[in-house]
Scaffold this active site. Sequence first.
Site, PDB file in Angstrom:
ATOM      1  N   MET A 164      -0.263   1.156   5.233  1.00 33.55           N
ATOM      2  CA  MET A 164      -1.054   1.489   6.412  1.00 33.55           C
ATOM      3  C   MET A 164      -2.134   0.441   6.633  1.00 33.55           C
ATOM      4  SD  MET A 164      -1.571   4.134   8.610  1.00 33.55           S
ATOM      5  CE  MET A 164      -2.869   4.891   9.613  1.00 33.55           C
ATOM      6  N   SER A 200       0.854  -1.196   0.000  1.00 34.01           N
ATOM      7  CA  SER A 200       0.000   0.000   0.000  1.00 34.01           C
ATOM      8  C   SER A 200       0.883   1.238   0.000  1.00 34.01           C
ATOM      9  CB  SER A 200      -0.955  -0.029   1.201  1.00 34.01           C
ATOM     10  OG  SER A 200      -1.911   1.016   1.111  1.00 34.01           O
ATOM     11  N   THR A 201       0.745   2.127   0.977  1.00 33.16           N
ATOM     12  CA  THR A 201       1.523   3.360   0.990  1.00 33.16           C
ATOM     13  C   THR A 201       3.020   3.062   0.951  1.00 33.16           C
ATOM     14  OG1 THR A 201      -0.216   4.392   2.300  1.00 33.16           O
ATOM     15  CG2 THR A 201       1.907   5.524   2.211  1.00 33.16           C
ATOM     16  N   HIS A 210      -2.589  -1.105  -3.403  1.00 37.28           N
ATOM     17  CA  HIS A 210      -3.748  -0.239  -3.202  1.00 37.28           C
ATOM     18  C   HIS A 210      -3.593   1.011  -4.060  1.00 37.28           C
ATOM     19  CE1 HIS A 210      -4.203  -2.120   1.073  1.00 37.28           C
ATOM     20  NE2 HIS A 210      -4.759  -2.864   0.135  1.00 37.28           N
ATOM     21  N   ASP A 221      -4.510  -4.830   6.057  1.00 35.79           N
ATOM     22  CA  ASP A 221      -4.888  -5.655   4.918  1.00 35.79           C
ATOM     23  C   ASP A 221      -3.730  -6.580   4.546  1.00 35.79           C
ATOM     24  OD1 ASP A 221      -6.373  -6.656   2.785  1.00 35.79           O
ATOM     25  OD2 ASP A 221      -5.630  -5.128   1.395  1.00 35.79           O
TER      26      ASP A 221
END
Length: 356
Positions: free
Chosen positions: A296, A177-178, A203, A299
């Site tokens: 973050m 993600s991030t 993401h 998930d």
Amino acid sequence: MNGTEKTIRVLIVDDSAVVRQVLKELLEGDPDISVLAAVPNPFFAAEKIAEEVPDVIILDIEMPRMDGLTFLQKIMTQHPMPVVICSSLVSGDCETSMKALDLGAVEIISKPQVGTKQFFEESRVRICDVVKAAAKAKLHKPVDLERLKKNSADVILPRANLATVKTTEKVIVVGASTGGTEALRIFLADLPIDCPAVVIVQHMPEKFTASFARRLDELSRVTVKEAENGDTLLRGRALIAPGNKHLLVKSSGARYFVEVRDGPLVSRHRPSVDVLFRSAARYLGKNAVGVIMTGMGDDGAKGLLELKEAGASTVAQDEQTSVVFGMPFEAIKLGAADRVLPLDRIAREVLYICQI
């Protein structure tokens, strides 16, 4: 946040008054976020920053007088701070947004649009989560969220006890993600042209994943493409989940392929790493190698544990090299990671595991 913690202060920079208003409403619906100001161009933004430095900037790309990329370059050179790019779902903006990531932007969100109540709530989740992740991100140079139902992978694919395996071919499944856009670039660049098939959930909003895949394809020896329903998993090829769609791996005899599927948010995301990992545990079992990277939230943490319980080898990125040590931390906390490694060692370790 508790009473001793300050809210995350956000500066919105967008030439559309409608977009500024919608973003302001979405963000201020979260008690942990406050909007310092919503301004129409970078010149007003510079004045606001001089008065009070925000924790996060949400920045439009296409604006009169000064475009977003130019302003981003100035920010990252003069006063680095977390910047989230807010972009339209059009080809030109998507390509420019990829350049913004190279310049130091932390994340990309698509511009909010008028839609159903569910669409509005999902936009709130996505945008607020991105802002919170950006506020915690380590910078590199150049609806009430708690009340919203948090689905598990069960809503997409029921859990199965054992995978039915009819081949020994390994498949690498990755979630990020991030900070993942840069982490994936480094990871894929370290893979040889004949590496095992790779399936990735990053993401990212819809439309942007195609541009992201093309960017990675240019920088990697392996072929990288946005996944299409039914794509066969092949050595030397990496498939990236389309934005706003879940991605599953499946098998038919000795053939592995992917399924692109609609469905509700899972672990607050679509695509969800938990869904990918759940499907890999079910259909690949010990033939999978699971990797969870910077990001973050949580998930992928439960999904990585399911992979491990199915006999797969699992790897988590370490804290030092993670932009946001959320997803790897949650997986490690569950005991889901066999190995915790810095980013620049993950590809080498995964290749070693595949040869065992």
